[in-house]
Motif scaffolding. Structure first.
Motif, PDB file in Angstrom:
ATOM      1  N   ILE A   1      -4.209  28.602 -46.457  1.00 43.15           N
ATOM      2  CA  ILE A   1      -5.199  28.429 -47.526  1.00 43.15           C
ATOM      3  C   ILE A   1      -4.706  29.105 -48.799  1.00 43.15           C
ATOM      4  CG2 ILE A   1      -7.570  28.879 -48.248  1.00 43.15           C
ATOM      5  CD1 ILE A   1      -8.386  28.939 -45.328  1.00 43.15           C
TER       6      ILE A   1
ATOM      7  N   ASP B   1      -6.172  24.130 -47.197  1.00 40.04           N
ATOM      8  CA  ASP B   1      -7.383  24.176 -48.011  1.00 40.04           C
ATOM      9  C   ASP B   1      -7.113  25.010 -49.251  1.00 40.04           C
ATOM     10  OD1 ASP B   1     -10.028  23.761 -48.812  1.00 40.04           O
ATOM     11  OD2 ASP B   1     -10.790  24.051 -46.776  1.00 40.04           O
ATOM     12  N   TYR B   2      -8.127  25.129 -50.087  1.00 39.63           N
ATOM     13  CA  TYR B   2      -7.954  25.710 -51.410  1.00 39.63           C
ATOM     14  C   TYR B   2      -9.205  26.511 -51.759  1.00 39.63           C
ATOM     15  CZ  TYR B   2      -6.379  25.622 -56.311  1.00 39.63           C
ATOM     16  OH  TYR B   2      -5.939  25.971 -57.560  1.00 39.63           O
TER      17      TYR B   2
ATOM     18  N   LYS C   1     -14.515  28.484 -46.024  1.00 37.10           N
ATOM     19  CA  LYS C   1     -13.187  27.863 -45.898  1.00 37.10           C
ATOM     20  C   LYS C   1     -12.443  28.397 -44.670  1.00 37.10           C
ATOM     21  CE  LYS C   1     -13.128  25.585 -49.940  1.00 37.10           C
ATOM     22  NZ  LYS C   1     -12.853  24.149 -50.132  1.00 37.10           N
TER      23      LYS C   1
ATOM     24  N   ALA D   1     -11.226  26.315 -41.288  1.00 32.49           N
ATOM     25  CA  ALA D   1      -9.810  26.293 -40.924  1.00 32.49           C
ATOM     26  C   ALA D   1      -9.604  26.786 -39.492  1.00 32.49           C
ATOM     27  CB  ALA D   1      -9.005  27.145 -41.905  1.00 32.49           C
TER      28      ALA D   1
END
Length: 282
Positions: free
Chosen positions: A83, A104-105, A118, A122
Motif C-alpha cells: 500500500i 492500494d493507495y 485500507k 488488504a
C-alpha cells in the motif's frame, strides 16, 4: 499461532509513528517493523518476509515506486499487499503505481479510519485479517504510555531542521523568511482542503493564515502543504503536522486563524525545492 507482520517505510519519523500507533490500536497482534527509506526496506525485504507493506513514495536513496518495482520482481511476491501512503495523488502517479503492481493507495494526510479501512481490506484479501482477529486483545497502559513517549520523542528529535542538503550549511537550514508578499497555498487535512496564505516560511515550518470554517484543524493532526513554485504546474508538497493554532484577532468572532505546520519530510529533493521557494520569497 502464526504471526502477521507489517513493514512501515517512510523517511519521516512522525509519519511512521502515526501509522504504527494506528496499527497497534486496531490490530494488537500485528508485528511491526520500520525502515527509513526504500533502500533500507529493500535490505529488510531481502531477508525477511512480511504480510503487508505500507510505503511512502518520495524518499531519499530509493523511492517507494522503485521499491515496489523491485519487490514485485522477487519470486513469490506478486500478491503480498503493498500500500502506497503518499501525498502524490495525481492521476499519472496513481497510474504509475498501478502499473507497477500496487495493491492500494492511501493519500496523505489520512485519518486513522481511512488507513485502517485500507489495511483491513488488504489483509482480508490474503486471509491474514482473520488470524489477527482470532488473537486475544490485550490492553496495556504501559504500551499506551510507550506510544505517547515515542511520538513526543520523535517530535523533539525532528524539531531542529538539521537535515543536510548538498551544498547547504547549517545556518541556511535555519533560515526563516517573513514573506514580503503572502503566498497562496493549500492546506490538505484528512477530510478537507483549506485555502491558505503563507506568512512565514522556513525549512522547519510555515505559519499560515486560514479562514475559520466548520472544520478547523487540530493540534498534531497530520497535514500536507501544497505551495506553487514559479509556473502554475510546479507544486512543492511538504508533509507535516499541526504544531500551533491561534486566533488572528483577540476576540471570539475572529474570522482568521494562524496555523503553524511543522514539516517532517527529510527527502533532500523536497528540501531543495523548499529552499528555492524560500530564496525566491525572500
Amino acid at each position: 499461532m502464526a504471526k502477521v507482520s507489517a513493514l512501515v517505510v517512510d523517511d519521516a519519523p512522525f509519519i511512521r509513528d502515526l501509522i504504527k500507533k494506528a496499527l497497534r490500536s486496531h490490530f494488537p497482534g500485528l508485528q511491526i517493523e520500520e525502515a527509513v527509506n526504500g533502500s533500507k526496506a529493500r535490505q529488510l525485504l531481502a531477508r525477511t518476509s512480511f504480510d503487508l507493506i505500507l510505503c511512502d513514495w518520495e524518499m531519499p536513496e530509493m523511492s517507494g515506486l522503485e521499491l515496489l518495482e523491485w519487490f514485485r520482481g522477487q519470486p513469490g511476491q506478486q500478491k503480498t499487499p503493498f500500500i502506497m501512503v503518499t501525498s502524490r495523488g495525481d492521476r499519472d502517479n496513481v497510474v504509475q503505481a498501478i502499473q507497477a503492481g500496487v495493491s492500494d493507495y492511501v493519500g496523505k494526510p489520512f485519518s486513522n479510519e481511512q488507513l485502517i479501512s485500507k489495511v483491513s481490506k488488504a489483509l482480508h484479501r490474503v486471509g491474514k485479517l482473520e488470524l489477527l482477529r482470532s488473537r486475544p486483545v490485550q490492553t496495556s497502559v504501559g504500551h499506551a504510555q510507550e506510544s505517547v513517549s515515542a511520538l513526543l520523542g520523535s517530535r523533539r528529535s525532528s524539531a531542529p531542521a538539521t537535515t543536510a542538503r548538498p551544498g547547504a550549511g547549517a545556518q541556511e537550514d535555519h533560515r526563516e523568511v517573513q514573506l514580503r508578499s503572502p503566498v497562496r497555498a493549500q492546506l490538505r487535512l484528512a477530510e478537507v482542503q483549506l485555502p491558505c496564505v503563507i506568512r512565514r516560511l522556513s525549512l522547519r515550518d510555515a505559519q499560515l493564515l486560514v479562514r475559520r470554517n466548520e472544520r478547523l484543524p487540530s493540534l498534531f493532526e497530520s497535514a500536507v502543504l501544497d505551495m506553487e513554485q514559479g509556473d502554475e504546474d510546479a507544486v512543492v508538497r511538504i508533509n507535516g503536522y499541526l504544531h500551533a493554532l491561534s486566533a488572528l484577532e483577540d476576540r471570539l468572532e475572529s474570522e482568521w486563524v494562524l496555523v503553524t505546520i511543522r514539516f517532517v519530510d527529510q527527502d533532500p529533493a523536497k528540501l531543495e525545492s523548499l529552499s528555492l521557494l524560500i530564496a525566491a520569497a525572500g
